[in-house]
Write a protein that holds these residues in place. Structure first.
Motif, short mmCIF file in Angstrom:
data_model
loop_
_atom_site.label_atom_id
_atom_site.label_comp_id
_atom_site.label_asym_id
_atom_site.label_seq_id
_atom_site.Cartn_x
_atom_site.Cartn_y
_atom_site.Cartn_z
N UNK A 36 5.32 -1.08 -9.61
CA UNK A 36 5.67 -2.48 -9.82
C UNK A 36 6.02 -3.15 -8.49
N UNK A 37 6.80 -2.47 -7.67
CA UNK A 37 7.15 -3.02 -6.35
C UNK A 37 5.89 -3.25 -5.51
N UNK A 38 4.96 -2.30 -5.58
CA UNK A 38 3.70 -2.46 -4.87
C UNK A 38 2.90 -3.64 -5.38
N UNK A 39 2.84 -3.80 -6.69
CA UNK A 39 2.11 -4.93 -7.28
C UNK A 39 2.71 -6.26 -6.85
N UNK A 40 4.04 -6.33 -6.88
CA UNK A 40 4.72 -7.57 -6.47
C UNK A 40 4.41 -7.88 -5.01
N UNK A 41 4.48 -6.86 -4.16
CA UNK A 41 4.16 -7.06 -2.75
C UNK A 41 2.72 -7.52 -2.57
N UNK A 42 1.79 -6.94 -3.34
CA UNK A 42 0.40 -7.37 -3.23
C UNK A 42 0.21 -8.81 -3.69
N UNK A 43 0.93 -9.24 -4.71
CA UNK A 43 0.84 -10.64 -5.15
C UNK A 43 1.35 -11.56 -4.03
N UNK A 44 2.48 -11.20 -3.43
CA UNK A 44 3.02 -11.99 -2.32
C UNK A 44 2.02 -12.03 -1.17
N UNK A 88 6.31 3.93 -12.49
CA UNK A 88 6.12 2.54 -12.90
C UNK A 88 6.94 1.58 -12.04
N UNK A 89 8.16 1.97 -11.69
CA UNK A 89 9.01 1.10 -10.88
C UNK A 89 8.46 0.93 -9.47
N UNK A 90 8.07 2.02 -8.84
CA UNK A 90 7.52 1.95 -7.48
C UNK A 90 6.17 1.22 -7.49
N UNK A 134 0.83 -1.21 0.00
CA UNK A 134 0.00 0.00 0.00
C UNK A 134 0.86 1.26 0.00
N UNK A 135 1.94 1.24 0.76
CA UNK A 135 2.85 2.40 0.80
C UNK A 135 3.45 2.63 -0.58
N UNK A 136 3.89 1.57 -1.25
CA UNK A 136 4.46 1.71 -2.59
C UNK A 136 3.44 2.28 -3.57
N UNK A 137 2.21 1.78 -3.54
CA UNK A 137 1.19 2.24 -4.47
C UNK A 137 0.89 3.72 -4.23
N UNK A 138 0.70 4.10 -2.98
CA UNK A 138 0.42 5.51 -2.68
C UNK A 138 1.60 6.39 -3.08
N UNK A 181 3.02 -7.21 -14.88
CA UNK A 181 3.52 -7.47 -16.24
C UNK A 181 3.39 -6.23 -17.13
N UNK A 182 2.33 -5.49 -16.97
CA UNK A 182 2.16 -4.25 -17.75
C UNK A 182 3.25 -3.25 -17.39
N UNK A 183 3.55 -3.12 -16.10
CA UNK A 183 4.60 -2.18 -15.67
C UNK A 183 5.96 -2.63 -16.20
N UNK A 184 6.25 -3.92 -16.11
CA UNK A 184 7.53 -4.44 -16.64
C UNK A 184 7.64 -4.14 -18.12
N UNK A 185 6.58 -4.42 -18.87
CA UNK A 185 6.58 -4.15 -20.31
C UNK A 185 6.88 -2.68 -20.59
N UNK A 186 6.19 -1.80 -19.88
CA UNK A 186 6.36 -0.37 -20.13
C UNK A 186 7.73 0.15 -19.66
N UNK A 187 8.32 -0.48 -18.65
CA UNK A 187 9.64 -0.07 -18.19
C UNK A 187 10.72 -0.44 -19.21
N UNK A 188 10.60 -1.65 -19.81
CA UNK A 188 11.68 -2.13 -20.67
C UNK A 188 11.48 -1.82 -22.15
#
Length: 71
Positions: A33-41, A29-31, A13-17, A61-68
């Motif tokens: 992405x970290x929030x999304x990964x934490x939410x999946x975990x 997108x990077x931050x 939640x902190x990462x998303x906010x 996956x959308x964030x990874x695509x857009x980052x790279x």
């Protein structure tokens, strides 16, 4: 630490906010992405919470695509 997955959920939640407070799109997108990964975990270790896992997994996956991707 009895229920560590709750802390991962709070961290997510902190990462998303935080991502909404940024201006640089790559940082957003990077931050996010970290929030999304934490939410999946969090969703996995809190009893397979599919309404949390599925959208955040897709968004990761959308964030990874857009980052790279090359502009």
């Amino acid at each position: 630490m009895e229920n560590w997955s709750q802390y991962v959920g709070y961290l997510a939640s902190v990462f998303i906010v935080a991502s909404f407070l940024m201006r640089d799109i790559k940082a957003i997108r990077t931050v996010n992405l970290l929030g999304c990964i934490c939410f999946v975990i969090y969703g996995i270790y809190s009893g397979m919470l599919w309404p949390v896992i599925i959208p955040n997994g897709i968004l990761a996956f959308i964030q990874i695509y857009n980052i790279i991707k090359k502009d």
